[in-house]
Design an enzyme around this catalytic site. Structure first.
Site, short mmCIF file in Angstrom:
data_model
loop_
_atom_site.label_atom_id
_atom_site.label_comp_id
_atom_site.label_asym_id
_atom_site.label_seq_id
_atom_site.Cartn_x
_atom_site.Cartn_y
_atom_site.Cartn_z
N CYS A 1 72.18 112.65 13.65
CA CYS A 1 71.75 112.45 15.04
C CYS A 1 70.85 113.61 15.47
CB CYS A 1 72.96 112.40 15.98
SG CYS A 1 73.75 110.79 16.10
N HIS B 1 71.98 105.59 6.72
CA HIS B 1 70.74 106.08 6.11
C HIS B 1 70.47 105.34 4.81
CE1 HIS B 1 74.09 108.58 4.71
NE2 HIS B 1 73.46 108.68 3.56
N HIS C 1 76.24 108.46 9.34
CA HIS C 1 75.16 107.96 10.20
C HIS C 1 74.29 107.15 9.24
CE1 HIS C 1 71.97 108.82 13.49
NE2 HIS C 1 71.35 108.07 12.58
N HIS D 1 72.83 106.37 16.88
CA HIS D 1 73.92 106.55 15.93
C HIS D 1 74.60 105.22 15.60
CE1 HIS D 1 77.02 108.79 13.74
NE2 HIS D 1 77.86 107.89 14.23
N CYS E 1 77.27 114.76 14.77
CA CYS E 1 76.56 114.12 13.66
C CYS E 1 75.27 114.85 13.33
CB CYS E 1 76.28 112.66 14.02
SG CYS E 1 75.26 111.83 12.81
N HIS F 1 68.42 105.85 1.24
CA HIS F 1 67.71 106.78 0.36
C HIS F 1 66.53 106.03 -0.27
CE1 HIS F 1 71.18 109.70 -0.15
NE2 HIS F 1 71.83 108.64 0.28
N ASP G 1 65.32 114.51 1.92
CA ASP G 1 66.71 114.87 1.65
C ASP G 1 66.77 116.34 1.26
OD1 ASP G 1 69.44 113.05 0.57
OD2 ASP G 1 69.28 115.17 0.06
P1 DGP Z 1 75.19 109.79 1.21
O1 DGP Z 1 76.04 110.25 0.06
O2 DGP Z 1 74.51 108.47 0.93
O3 DGP Z 1 75.94 109.76 2.53
O4 DGP Z 1 74.00 110.86 1.28
C1 DGP Z 1 73.89 111.90 2.20
C2 DGP Z 1 72.62 112.64 1.86
O5 DGP Z 1 72.26 113.43 2.97
C3 DGP Z 1 72.73 113.60 0.67
O6 DGP Z 1 71.80 113.19 -0.34
C4 DGP Z 1 72.34 114.95 1.22
C5 DGP Z 1 71.66 114.63 2.53
N1 DGP Z 1 71.89 115.61 3.59
C6 DGP Z 1 73.11 116.05 4.02
N2 DGP Z 1 72.94 116.95 5.01
C7 DGP Z 1 71.59 117.06 5.22
C8 DGP Z 1 70.80 117.84 6.11
O7 DGP Z 1 71.29 118.60 6.94
N3 DGP Z 1 69.46 117.69 6.04
C9 DGP Z 1 68.87 116.84 5.13
N4 DGP Z 1 67.53 116.77 5.13
N5 DGP Z 1 69.58 116.10 4.27
C10 DGP Z 1 70.93 116.21 4.31
#
Ligand code: DGP
Length: 134
Positions: free
Chosen positions: A8, A100, A98, A47, A5, A102, A31
């Site tokens: 994680c 989250h 995992h 997690h 993950c 926004h 993000d």
């Molecule tokens: P969701 O579609 O709600 O599962 O959004 C996942 C979000 O995670 C997406 O806006 C991009 C962000 N994201 C994915 N991988 C990474 C990463 O490695 N680092 C960061 N900072 N954000 C990430």
């Protein structure tokens, strides 16, 4: 911790992130694919795949940190609003499994459309849904 993950690894500090807040339960960081100037993810360190798995205690903490991030967007970036959004489950368009939230900073005339007003499904009988849910 789930070894596969990415959140994680970010949450535990194994992968770098632009962290804005951290305590023993939660981390908030930028993000990597922002949709707005001020797009922050708030994640638990432990997690949990989605909201269905997460303890009330952790959700309470996440909620408080989302509020802190909203104030940061307002006070440091001049945002005039925020959207706080969670996707739980593949069918809800969750892409990282995992939990989250926004926190997306909003500005006047930013032309983002993160809301659903104006697109109601007229075929839904609200009373019938109420009877199923209550
Ligand atoms: P969701 O579609 O709600 O599962 O959004 C996942 C979000 O995670 C997406 O806006 C991009 C962000 N994201 C994915 N991988 C990474 C990463 O490695 N680092 C960061 N900072 N954000 C990430």
């Amino acid at each position: 911790m789930n070894e596969d993950c990415i959140f994680c690894k970010i949450a535990m500090g194994e992968i770098e992130s632009y962290t804005l807040y951290e305590d023993e339960i939660v981390r908030a960081f930028l993000d990597v694919s922002p949709v707005s100037k001020g797009h922050i993810l708030v994640v638990p360190k432990k997690h949990y795949e989605n909201i269905f798995e997460t303890s009330d205690e952790v959700l309470e903490k996440i909620s408080i940190v989302c509020k802190k991030m909203a104030f940061l967007c307002r006070d440091k970036l001049g945002a005039t609003g925020v959207n706080i959004i969670n996707a739980s489950g593949k069918d809800a368009q969750q892409s990282v499994f995992h939990l989250h939230y926004h926190v997306v900073a909003r500005y006047g005339n930013d032309e983002l459309d993160l809301w659903f007003h104006g697109k109601p499904d007229e075929s839904i009988d609200v009373k019938e849904v109420y009877n199923l849910l209550k």
